[in-house]
Write an enzyme that holds these catalytic residues in place. Sequence first.
Site, PDB file in Angstrom:
ATOM      1  N   PHE A   1       0.854  -1.171   0.000  1.00  0.00           N
ATOM      2  CA  PHE A   1       0.000   0.000   0.000  1.00  0.00           C
ATOM      3  C   PHE A   1       0.899   1.234   0.000  1.00  0.00           C
ATOM      4  O   PHE A   1       1.845   1.326   0.793  1.00  0.00           O
ATOM      5  CB  PHE A   1      -0.936   0.010   1.215  1.00  0.00           C
ATOM      6  CG  PHE A   1      -1.960   1.091   1.110  1.00  0.00           C
ATOM      7  CD1 PHE A   1      -3.008   0.974   0.211  1.00  0.00           C
ATOM      8  CD2 PHE A   1      -1.848   2.250   1.857  1.00  0.00           C
ATOM      9  CE1 PHE A   1      -3.945   1.991   0.067  1.00  0.00           C
ATOM     10  CE2 PHE A   1      -2.784   3.271   1.722  1.00  0.00           C
ATOM     11  CZ  PHE A   1      -3.825   3.145   0.826  1.00  0.00           C
TER      12      PHE A   1
ATOM     13  N   TYR B   1     -10.896   1.896  10.811  1.00  0.00           N
ATOM     14  CA  TYR B   1     -12.119   2.270  10.079  1.00  0.00           C
ATOM     15  C   TYR B   1     -12.500   1.261   9.009  1.00  0.00           C
ATOM     16  O   TYR B   1     -13.452   1.484   8.285  1.00  0.00           O
ATOM     17  CB  TYR B   1     -12.010   3.680   9.489  1.00  0.00           C
ATOM     18  CG  TYR B   1     -10.844   3.958   8.567  1.00  0.00           C
ATOM     19  CD1 TYR B   1     -10.825   3.490   7.259  1.00  0.00           C
ATOM     20  CD2 TYR B   1      -9.770   4.737   8.991  1.00  0.00           C
ATOM     21  CE1 TYR B   1      -9.768   3.781   6.414  1.00  0.00           C
ATOM     22  CE2 TYR B   1      -8.713   5.033   8.155  1.00  0.00           C
ATOM     23  CZ  TYR B   1      -8.713   4.558   6.860  1.00  0.00           C
ATOM     24  OH  TYR B   1      -7.662   4.842   6.034  1.00  0.00           O
ATOM     25  N   LYS B   2     -11.753   0.164   8.923  1.00  0.00           N
ATOM     26  CA  LYS B   2     -12.106  -0.881   7.954  1.00  0.00           C
ATOM     27  C   LYS B   2     -12.918  -1.958   8.694  1.00  0.00           C
ATOM     28  O   LYS B   2     -14.079  -1.750   9.023  1.00  0.00           O
ATOM     29  CB  LYS B   2     -10.831  -1.433   7.318  1.00  0.00           C
ATOM     30  CG  LYS B   2     -10.018  -0.378   6.548  1.00  0.00           C
ATOM     31  CD  LYS B   2      -8.735  -0.964   5.993  1.00  0.00           C
ATOM     32  CE  LYS B   2      -7.859   0.085   5.339  1.00  0.00           C
ATOM     33  NZ  LYS B   2      -8.421   0.627   4.093  1.00  0.00           N
TER      34      LYS B   2
END
Lengths: 414, 414
Positions: free
Chosen positions: B130, B227-228
């Site tokens: 990422f 937040y996933k």
Amino acid sequence: MPSELPLPRSAAEALDAADPLRGFRDRFTLPEGVLYLDGNSLGALPAHTPAHISRMVEQEWGGGLIRSWNEAGWYDLPRGLGDRIAPLVGAAAGQTVVCDSTSVNLFKVLTTALRLRPERRAIVSELGSFPTDLYLTEGAAPAHERRLISRDGDTLRELDELLDQDVAVVLLSHVDYRTGRLQDMAAVTELIHRHGALVVWDLCHSVGALPVRLDACDADFAVGCTYKYLNGGPGSPAFLYAAERHHDRAEQPLTGWFGHADPFAFEPGYRPAPGIGRFLTGTPPLLSLAGLAAALDLWQDVDLGALRAKSLALTSLFLQLTEPLGLPSLTPAEPSERGSQVSLRHPQAYPVMQALIERGLIGDFRAPDVLRFGFTPLYLSHAQVWDAAEALRDVLATGVWREPRFAAAAGAVT
Amino acid sequence: MPSELPLPRSAAEALDAADPLRGFRDRFTLPEGVLYLDGNSLGALPAHTPAHISRMVEQEWGGGLIRSWNEAGWYDLPRGLGDRIAPLVGAAAGQTVVCDSTSVNLFKVLTTALRLRPERRAIVSELGSFPTDLYLTEGAAPAHERRLISRDGDTLRELDELLDQDVAVVLLSHVDYRTGRLQDMAAVTELIHRHGALVVWDLCHSVGALPVRLDACDADFAVGCTYKYLNGGPGSPAFLYAAERHHDRAEQPLTGWFGHADPFAFEPGYRPAPGIGRFLTGTPPLLSLAGLAAALDLWQDVDLGALRAKSLALTSLFLQLTEPLGLPSLTPAEPSERGSQVSLRHPQAYPVMQALIERGLIGDFRAPDVLRFGFTPLYLSHAQVWDAAEALRDVLATGVWREPRFAAAAGAVT
């Protein structure tokens, strides 16, 4: 100890009747029975904020889900909210972003400024500055020589003595968190530039309390807090200003994807965004940004000249009313040198503040001997200033603060 | 293109009837008509979260004001929420804090790790990781030699070739954001340690999707996203793990007041907190922390073994149902090497995903040719997996994705 204040409450009430900002009081939700003189630690809740946040949570997050990054404009918020703060700090658009905490942003701008002056090996800050500012100069410049000015001396003279070709950066508070003293941003910035150094202004205790003129003063960098006078909510993200002339050469080390020129291209190497965007780092905390967005809706209706006039009227009134109590003031008597707070010294400041809090007057204590009272022009009236002075007079006159229950020490947060 | 899926929907419904986690679906608020396979970008809204946040905003902020730092426990949240995440990542208490963004926390742990190996001048990460992970290795280690392994090769063999006495730190994703491949944390960590280097694990795509065993694997540092799969809300603050054995010598440069040993003593010099607290920096965004706190209330009822079993059942079912469609899978067929997502390749992945979204199936597109489907075990059913496979089959069979309105490119957020 006088048995009454030098002015009657009706005098304060008369000032309220003529106050052009008095309508803002109804745009905040404040608890009953509380006289809140701590908006310089945590601003009050704007009345429309709960509905704004609920809508964001239920509709944008719950209903829109991932689509809201584009459809609700989440992705644009760090720059968009920055541009909405810009008029409050005297910045043209495109130089301000909202992101991270004041501390993290201090690291970014200090590091950037040091890299813009790589041949210089000293950093100047203020003895007794808000501690995180001092701590971040250690973290960002561990190998630089550290020089300190006092915060209550003649700043221009002290800086003139300390500045030389070794000084890369000067970090200063625009308004001192403890004394409320306001620096002359234009004159100080000009002096620092004359010596070839850069300035970082900490606006935590001035933004939202008085007009700030970053562009007009030729400031280099600034950071500031949005949860004090701006009323963005507890811990709402900070802002960061960088003058446009520094953007192209600015290199900050927190090179996260939100600062990339094309975050969604998923390029393998870091390529900083053009402009102020390169100061962004990671995914922003959107619920907290929603609180700030709501607060800024309110700020767009505020005349900063009227704000400053009322702020000075409130602090001048409090100084006038409490002068007979005999507590030494740390806050400058000269209005042009004052932020929006009054700090009075008392050898037993901690129990005195506890006794005031029990009476419903919330200010705060700063070690070792400071009673700090913040005056937020949007939701405080002159009559409340009178009530606060009367509460202080009464607590001191009765000696209630000597009762044992007020003696315990506890933490506090600016 | 087959005219129907290889299993009837009733087969999926039968699996749902026996699903021990099926009750969790009702604990989320999801929009009507949406099949949400993007919980690995942004988790859904827990049903009780809006009330939790409203209470925090109206009572703690609006009513409690500055007092809530102590009375509502705000000050303890970064450590307290960290200790509530700890069981989800296999960490004993006192090693995890919630703060800042994943990107900022990567900077902190990478810098700390490099300082623990000052004589070593190389850093290893993954080609195609990422991007923010790669960008942060640049920001945190600008002068270090950069070495890359591939993310779809034989990790142990590639690492064994790259590791030598110059390598200070290896930064790896536990689950790859693009392919969903899961690393063998125990074996990889052991190999890295055998060469004297330290490991930083990025848990963004594994925490909340499968059990993580940081302590048991002897990990050094980790960061992760809330937040996933954890459903903390958009941009909710990240977490940071540091193994206790490193605490005393850990020096991270973001030396803000929240990481100080005594933040409210307002000491002039930085003195890091004992333990994990030294990784904190500034004032945390409390509204966003409130969203995470609400989500963690839900996680305390989740059995991670059942979670993993259901996750693999969902991804296995999707792979089985879509196998006849002939799209190459980037996701390992072997369950033990898989996270909780399935990534399929299609040369026109972008318009295909747009056509799926129009049908109500929200997944996402990863350049240049990846359809990414995330399977969140808490709020997805086997029947929905069947519906998703059917939607994909239908979009491909009808060729609807060829219609011009699906062709425009747009941003996306993981």
